[in-house]
Design an enzyme around this catalytic site. Structure first.
Site, PDB file in Angstrom:
ATOM      1  CB  CYS A 140      -2.864   5.549   3.609  1.00 43.96           C
ATOM      2  SG  CYS A 140      -1.717   4.708   4.678  1.00 43.96           S
ATOM      3  CD  GLU A 155      -1.889   2.014   1.961  1.00 41.71           C
ATOM      4  OE1 GLU A 155      -1.253   2.939   1.404  1.00 41.71           O
ATOM      5  OE2 GLU A 155      -2.333   2.073   3.109  1.00 41.71           O
TER       6      GLU A 155
END
Lengths: 507, 507
Positions: free
Chosen positions: A302, A265
């Site tokens: 994120c 990720e």
């Protein structure tokens, strides 16, 4: 609970002799007590070898034992008590409330995966009955189940020292799938990592599992982590971090004799799209919620909303003015590490110097270790012409792109790279415009949300924390939520097996 | 039904001008009537652009329409009638019975995926209800579904001119998932490909779908296929063929700005393991079944049993002697193409010359275009020392590895690369030995079978036709059976969407 700085390899511990490093107090840049020894290639080799041995037993643990093990990890992490929060606060600069919340999330995550294991659906059991009389050929008896891939290397994330680190989402989902885990601790919170690593180690012992089911290593550079990913006994990788780090691991994994999946990720600027009617009716309200999301945790999420698209005009002026006023009042916040603080201020400075970008607000400045929020704007033309404006600036920096009309906004969306989230702000009058955009957004991101922001990632069955490259290395997966378990499984079919030879679940 | 040699691009047809080639009669090596024109880069570009346009509509077809479309393809392929079989016989050298069976399988496959689409389970619908009163933060409404990846490039296989070619398993599963398909025809059966391609084109028209939903191109070399995989609008690849071909496509796909998944089914020698009790009790019977499987379709199956492991001794002598006698009676069979025949005879010659390999039987020889069955043996020591003995010899060649004991057999298994299938021949007395080996085999192959052979791949929900690298590029997937649809899907989460904006299935 003591922090010693040792590697935790398969139930034992030892000092790593491949260099050493200290945890750093985020607020001051000063080293914290205790140094951590880096893993040698032999240490990595030993952890991998023990993980492989453990895999042969752990993969066939019954569902109840495996679920109970995950719950025991939660218990042991909880039992560390306040010293975990105190150490994490020092190492990350994150406030107590946030870390207590993150701990609750971490425990909840482990317990949710325990439930998922007990449920057993992830095994994907399938049965096709035999038909010996079928013509032209008899139909065989076929049964299918998912089996775990093998030992998984997990790279802890800097920004979730608990929930995406040693006993975080990747570890929980890999263990749930039946895979032993070797964690490479993030050097931004080694003490926190050791405390949690010891808790997992205790849980392994309490559950009477093979000690190789879990190991924790430290790395003074990249050597140990790279060796881990290249080791033939490692069969998958979970990573949360930078694009450079993620793509480096993808490269190593693809060059192996047997390539393995890397679930990285990596980076996302999480576009927010303000539609005209919403902007007209609620410019101030949305501006306030946007600033709150942008500065949450110093913007170190994120899913931080780094990009905002809207139509140019008086309503957007109202929005930016409100956002600017609110942002100016925001105090600087300590960032996770001095180097993250430095990268953030470099990124902000780059935007400030950019000829096509206008600075519209700055939060209060602080120390060199703190990040001041920053808001910029540019035109759609400039955004389309300057690809570097899509680069993630990790922290509380946002860029507003003024579009001339919906057609140009559409063009900007077409130019975007893969994202974790896209947030849409809409009112009744926006329905037509948003309806025509959604199909495009489904291909752009893993999660679409309406009248909210991407920060705050629910851990649940319907969550997707993933998205097309370069948001992640593999847009077919999620790293948050119960669907994450499927990353570490593959199907095997058993044909005409006598019952006695079948795995228990398929009998 | 006429074969013209045209590219079929998005509902229209045109002559490819990038060189030309002929179909070759397998039995003679002579060119068949009609030449086929290769696709230019512009042709590929046009097919991709049309596929992308079609995707925007096709992805949201309701399940019933999509299922009916798959059934219409089956109808149209069926309606080609005997000319399809006649042309396929000429191009591939496969006998009528086999091709008629393969056609039935192809139609069955399309209809099975229609059923899978109607069932709707592949959508993976998930609903997490909201809880606005939850503390500390309200719980959002989250809904999840799988969406199709986008246009898929399918590379037809040489050895299944119908079932893994233009309207074969990859095409059926991609269309079922909601992905338009561009097929690169295998040059071993271009006429067969065109006939089936026209059938699919008719089905697209009958179903009133966007013509870009399907295209078929020819390639005189590798240029068009490579351009296809590199095109940004292609979002996944299905391939069945050689390891060199598969890894070349993997490389192109990983170097793209946005890497995409490649599902390449590449090479497997499908180990057969004879356990001592079975060998003692049924050496002759198993030998007969083994030879039948080995020579089926001139050995040109992905699941052909190319390797056999057993303990050295009198029982194995009985087995090899029986197998040798039976094999000697086998007539040479035409191979799919002159180059496959050449590669096969080169592979056999290499084994004949190998200092550690002993030839124990050869089938009857035939023309240069035919393959003669061949059986070899070697020792476990030699097999372990010479990695090249694991190389697939595509055709009816088998290698028997004589192991000194079960421990050495175990060592040989440890040295094997990933496989599609492993077949175990066992009797009651073998239970202990086989039980201890199964966990290893689950990591080695996608399908394990008892007292049978891997040839004959059932198309059903519990089938896995896949396996760890290098058997395939992605051991988490299957290319046969209903699970194959998941290769072309990814999850998307919708948070707090007003009902009117949700996809129909999630309302």
């Amino acid at each position: 609970m003591t922090i010693i700085g040792n590697l935790l390899i398969a139930g034992s511990e030892k000092r790593g002799t491949n260099g050493e490093f200290h945890g750093i107090e985020s607020a001051t840049g000063n080293p914290l007590p205790v140094s951590f020894g880096g893993a040698t290639p032999e240490d990595v080799e030993r952890a991998a070898s023990k993980a492989w041995a453990a895999f042969q037993l752990y993969r066939e643990t019954d569902l109840e034992s495996r679920a109970a093990f995950l719950e025991t990890i939660a218990e042991e992490v909880e039992s560390i008590g306040d010293s975990l929060i105190v150490r994490a606060m020092a190492e990350t600069g994150l406030p107590r409330g946030r870390l207590e919340g993150e701990r609750a999330r971490t425990l909840g995550q482990l317990r949710l995966f325990a439930k998922e294991v007990r449920d057993g659906r992830f095994q994907e059991l399938r049965f096709d009955g035999a038909d010996p009389s079928r013509k032209p050929a008899p139909k065989p008896d076929l049964r299918l189940r998912n089996v775990p891939l093998g030992p998984v290397a997990v790279f802890g994330a800097s920004n979730f020292p608990l929930a995406f680190s040693v006993a975080g989402g990747d570890t929980a989902s890999a263990l749930a799938a039946g895979c032993p885990v070797i964690v490479k601790a993030h050097s931004a919170h080694p003490g926190t990592s050791e405390l949690v690593g010891r808790a997992v180690q205790r849980a392994v012992a309490r559950a009477n599992l093979h000690p190789g089911t879990f190991s924790l290593i430290f790395d003074t550079g990249f050597e140990a982590g790279q060796k881990l990913v290249a080791d033939p006994r490692i069969r998958a990788v979970g990573f949360t971090g930078s694009r450079r780090g993620g793509t480096a691991l993808m490269e190593i994994a693809s060059r192996r004799k047997q390539p393995i999946p890397v679930y990285a990720e990596m980076s996302s600027i999480n576009p927010v799209i303000l539609f005209p009617d919403a902007l007209k009716n609620r410019a101030r309200e949305i501006a306030s919620a946007f600033v709150a999301s942008l500065v949450l945790g110093a913007g170190q999420f994120c899913t931080n909303p780094g990009l905002l698209l809207a139509l140019d005009g008086a309503d957007l002026d109202t929005f930016t003015q409100t956002a600017a006023e609110l942002l100016a009042e925001i105090s600087a916040q300590p960032m996770l590490t001095p180097s993250i603080a430095k990268a953030y201020s470099d990124g902000v400075a780059k935007l400030e110097r950019h000829p096509e970008v206008r600075s519209i607000a700055s939060g209060k400045t602080g120390s060199a270790y703190e990040g001041a929020a920053a808001l910029f704007e540019t035109s759609a033309e400039a955004f389309l012409a300057h690809h570097e404006l899509q680069d993630e600036v990790f922290g509380a920096a946002g860029l507003i792109v003024r579009c001339r009309n919906l057609a140009q906004l559409d063009e900007v969306v077409d130019a975007l790279e893969g994202q974790l989230t896209v947030a849409l702000h809409i009112d009744d009058g926006d329905q037509e415009a948003v309806t025509s955009l959604i199909p495009k957004l489904e291909l752009l991101a893993g999660r679409l949300l309406v009248n909210g922001f991407g920060t705050g990632v629910e851990v649940s069955p319907a969550m997707v924390h993933g998205g097309p490259y370069p948001a992640t290395s593999d847009g077919r997966s999620t790293s948050v939520g119960t669907l994450a378990i499927y990353r570490f499984l593959r199907p095997v079919s058993y044909q005409d097996f006598p019952v006695i030879l079948l795995p228990q679940a398929l009998r």
